[in-house]
Scaffold this motif. Structure first.
Motif, short mmCIF file in Angstrom:
data_model
loop_
_atom_site.label_atom_id
_atom_site.label_comp_id
_atom_site.label_asym_id
_atom_site.label_seq_id
_atom_site.Cartn_x
_atom_site.Cartn_y
_atom_site.Cartn_z
N TYR A 123 -12.66 -26.81 6.50
CA TYR A 123 -11.67 -25.76 6.51
C TYR A 123 -12.37 -24.52 5.73
O TYR A 123 -11.79 -23.64 5.66
CB TYR A 123 -10.48 -26.01 6.19
CG TYR A 123 -10.45 -26.71 4.82
CD1 TYR A 123 -10.61 -26.20 3.73
CD2 TYR A 123 -9.79 -28.21 4.73
CE1 TYR A 123 -10.37 -26.62 2.43
CE2 TYR A 123 -9.62 -28.77 3.45
CZ TYR A 123 -10.18 -28.07 2.18
OH TYR A 123 -10.01 -28.77 1.27
N CYS A 124 -13.31 -24.84 5.01
CA CYS A 124 -14.02 -23.92 3.95
C CYS A 124 -15.54 -23.62 4.40
O CYS A 124 -15.94 -22.48 4.41
CB CYS A 124 -13.80 -24.56 2.67
SG CYS A 124 -14.39 -23.23 1.18
N THR A 166 -13.23 -21.39 -11.20
CA THR A 166 -13.44 -21.95 -9.84
C THR A 166 -14.76 -21.60 -9.20
O THR A 166 -15.77 -21.45 -10.04
CB THR A 166 -12.21 -21.27 -9.07
OG1 THR A 166 -12.35 -21.73 -7.56
CG2 THR A 166 -12.38 -19.71 -8.88
N GLY A 167 -15.03 -21.87 -7.92
CA GLY A 167 -16.07 -21.97 -7.28
C GLY A 167 -16.13 -21.69 -5.89
O GLY A 167 -14.99 -21.05 -5.32
N GLY A 168 -17.25 -22.08 -5.16
CA GLY A 168 -18.09 -23.01 -5.16
C GLY A 168 -17.12 -24.25 -5.75
O GLY A 168 -16.12 -24.22 -5.95
N GLU A 169 -18.30 -25.22 -6.59
CA GLU A 169 -17.76 -26.23 -7.57
C GLU A 169 -17.96 -25.91 -8.72
O GLU A 169 -19.29 -25.82 -9.21
CB GLU A 169 -18.27 -27.54 -6.79
CG GLU A 169 -17.96 -28.64 -7.81
CD GLU A 169 -16.40 -28.79 -8.35
OE1 GLU A 169 -15.42 -28.65 -7.41
OE2 GLU A 169 -16.32 -28.92 -9.24
N THR A 229 -10.20 -25.00 -11.20
CA THR A 229 -9.93 -25.82 -9.98
C THR A 229 -11.07 -26.49 -9.57
O THR A 229 -12.31 -25.86 -9.74
CB THR A 229 -9.70 -24.75 -8.94
OG1 THR A 229 -8.40 -24.13 -9.42
CG2 THR A 229 -9.52 -25.36 -7.62
N THR A 230 -11.21 -27.74 -9.37
CA THR A 230 -12.37 -28.45 -8.87
C THR A 230 -11.92 -29.48 -7.83
O THR A 230 -11.17 -29.94 -7.54
CB THR A 230 -13.05 -29.44 -10.32
OG1 THR A 230 -13.88 -30.20 -9.87
CG2 THR A 230 -11.66 -30.15 -10.78
N ASN A 231 -13.21 -30.06 -7.14
CA ASN A 231 -13.19 -30.76 -6.10
C ASN A 231 -13.08 -32.25 -6.70
O ASN A 231 -13.09 -33.29 -6.01
CB ASN A 231 -14.01 -30.65 -4.92
CG ASN A 231 -15.31 -30.89 -5.51
OD1 ASN A 231 -15.85 -31.68 -6.46
ND2 ASN A 231 -16.46 -30.48 -4.78
N SER A 282 -8.54 -30.49 -5.95
CA SER A 282 -8.25 -30.38 -4.39
C SER A 282 -8.28 -31.83 -3.90
O SER A 282 -9.27 -32.62 -4.06
CB SER A 282 -9.16 -29.61 -3.82
OG SER A 282 -9.18 -28.45 -4.51
N VAL A 314 -4.75 -29.17 1.26
CA VAL A 314 -4.59 -28.27 2.38
C VAL A 314 -4.13 -29.30 3.42
O VAL A 314 -4.64 -30.45 4.03
CB VAL A 314 -5.90 -27.90 2.92
CG1 VAL A 314 -5.80 -27.02 4.21
CG2 VAL A 314 -6.52 -27.01 1.52
N GLU A 361 -1.01 -24.52 3.22
CA GLU A 361 -1.01 -23.94 4.32
C GLU A 361 -2.58 -23.75 4.74
O GLU A 361 -3.09 -22.94 3.80
CB GLU A 361 -0.23 -22.88 4.87
CG GLU A 361 1.41 -22.95 4.90
CD GLU A 361 2.33 -21.95 5.53
OE1 GLU A 361 3.43 -22.29 5.47
OE2 GLU A 361 1.66 -21.02 5.46
N TYR A 362 -3.06 -24.02 5.81
CA TYR A 362 -4.49 -23.86 6.17
C TYR A 362 -4.57 -22.29 6.40
O TYR A 362 -3.80 -21.66 7.17
CB TYR A 362 -4.61 -24.43 7.56
CG TYR A 362 -6.18 -24.37 8.12
CD1 TYR A 362 -7.13 -23.93 7.46
CD2 TYR A 362 -6.48 -25.07 9.34
CE1 TYR A 362 -8.51 -24.13 7.85
CE2 TYR A 362 -7.60 -25.02 9.95
CZ TYR A 362 -8.69 -24.70 9.20
OH TYR A 362 -9.82 -24.67 9.80
N MET A 363 -5.50 -21.66 5.81
CA MET A 363 -5.65 -20.26 5.81
C MET A 363 -7.01 -19.73 6.65
O MET A 363 -7.90 -20.46 6.64
CB MET A 363 -5.75 -19.44 4.39
CG MET A 363 -4.41 -19.58 3.39
SD MET A 363 -5.01 -18.82 1.89
CE MET A 363 -5.53 -20.16 1.24
N MET A 421 -15.03 -17.59 1.38
CA MET A 421 -14.19 -18.42 0.47
C MET A 421 -14.87 -19.02 -0.50
O MET A 421 -14.39 -18.95 -1.72
CB MET A 421 -13.25 -19.32 1.38
CG MET A 421 -12.20 -20.26 0.39
SD MET A 421 -10.81 -18.98 0.02
CE MET A 421 -9.58 -20.24 -0.58
N GLY A 441 -11.16 -20.23 -4.66
CA GLY A 441 -9.79 -20.17 -4.03
C GLY A 441 -8.75 -20.05 -5.20
O GLY A 441 -9.09 -19.69 -6.12
#
Ligand code: SAM
Length: 340
Positions: A28-29, A67-70, A96-98, A120, A161, A189-191, A335, A340
């Motif tokens: 989605y990104c 945030t990022g990217g990662e 914010t990180t994965n 995430s 998401v 919600e998926y944007m 994005m 995000g």
């Protein structure tokens, strides 16, 4: 000092992308095979980021999110965290990180003074995770989340998401997982942001759909009536569990948006959907002092009239927001470059 835009929205929150690189390729990104990357010498140093953050905090920003990217791909990130955490003007410093690299960085981030972490996490199923992200890192992410839960941050959030036909059957398991580790879950919600080239309205699971599915399991759900510019609407289950929904696609919250975004190369964006931004790297590297940067930021914010998500909602969405050819020409439209 407070600055207001053309809809009287103050400038309060700044998201700083510290890199456009990512170690996942979420469908989605970042669904494409090739990407245009920001030139390395254009990426701001920590010193430069701190000077720009100061210009924003002098004008009323008191919440900063890395945030990022990662962001954990950025070498020595805790050094930047420590520098920002020392600023009394920053009331809230979040990341914010994965989660892929979180387990090994969590202690350094906590001792550097980071306040909050959002991870995430879209699925509890390792095979689904790999299909979504194209990397076999699910166990590493769960380990990172569990280490973060034990590290004593002021809050831990999980962002999910929700995509129809992919993970809409995991709403209850995700909530129970979050409950179990003491995190607050937010369904997103998926944007159809730049870069979401596989987006389709049929893949959006709306806030209403999410709530009705959860009510079928948990009974009546009460909205929390909060005065806040935070993107998530928060709700409480009858058993007390609180969670959020970020309904950016079906119920945008542009009217309360006090967020600015800075890309890793110093492009300042007024909206996640903006087609263009203001280059702050150029004046910074040309020697602009704090006063000149503040003047530039306040002038540009005063002219802001962006309400991208609301405009997107009212538009006929026949095609994705930005075609791949345009994304290839300008990484700032992505994005993962904007954060995000
Ligand atoms: N790499 C970090 C991470 O994964 O959290 C930070 C950057 S990522 C771009 C920030 C957030 O944007 C993630 O929570 C991700 O799920 C969300 N995101 C990316 N594309 C999205 C889309 N098309 N719709 C909704 N959320 C999206």
């Amino acid at each position: 000092m407070e600055v207001l835009d053309r809809f009287a929205r103050p400038l309060r929150s700044l998201r700083v992308s510290v890199t456009d690189r990512c170690n996942l390729r979420c469908q989605y990104c970042m669904p494409e095979t090739d990407y245009a990357w920001l030139p390395r010498d254009s990426v701001l140093t920590f010193e430069e980021i701190a000077v720009l953050v100061d210009a924003f905090t002098d004008l009323g920003v008191d919440r900063v999110r890395l945030t990022g990217g990662e962001p954990l791909l950025r070498r020595d990130l805790p050094v930047l965290v420590e520098r920002l955490a020392a600023r009394p003007s920053i009331r809230d410093l979040a990341l914010t990180t994965n989660g892929v690299l979180l387990a090994q960085s969590v202690t350094d981030l906590a001792s550097a003074g980071l306040h909050r972490i959002t991870v995430s996490l879209d699925t509890l199923d390792p095979a689904r995770f790999e299909a979504l992200t194209r990397f076999d890192e699910h166990a590493a992410v769960l380990n990172g989340i569990e280490r973060a839960a034990a590290a004593g941050f002021s809050s831990l959030k999980l962002d999910t998401v929700v995509i129809r036909g992919f993970n809409e059957d995991e709403l209850v398991p995700m909530l129970e997982y979050a409950r179990g580790i003491g995190a607050e879950l937010r369904f997103i919600e998926y944007m159809d942001v730049g870069g979401a080239t596989r987006w389709s309205p049929h893949a959006v699971c709306s806030r209403a759909d999410i709530l009705s599915q959860l009510e079928a399991q948990y009974g009546p759900i009460a909205p929390l009536h909060e005065k806040s510019s935070a993107p998530a609407d928060r709700f409480r289950l009858a058993d007390g569990l609180v969670f959020g929904i970020i309904a950016s696609t079906t119920a945008p919250f542009c009217a309360d948006c006090d967020r600015a975004r800075l890309t890793a190369d110093g492009m300042w964006l007024m909206c996640l959907y903006a087609r263009a931004g203001t280059d702050l790297r150029r004046p910074l590297r040309a020697g602009a002092d704090g006063e000149e940067l503040r003047r530039l930021v306040s002038t540009v914010w005063a002219s802001r009239a962006d309400r991208g998500a609301e405009e997107r909602l009212s538009a006929e969405r026949q095609a994705t927001l930005i075609p791949v050819a345009a994304l290839r020409k300008d990484a700032h439209l992505e994005m993962h470059t904007r954060g995000g």
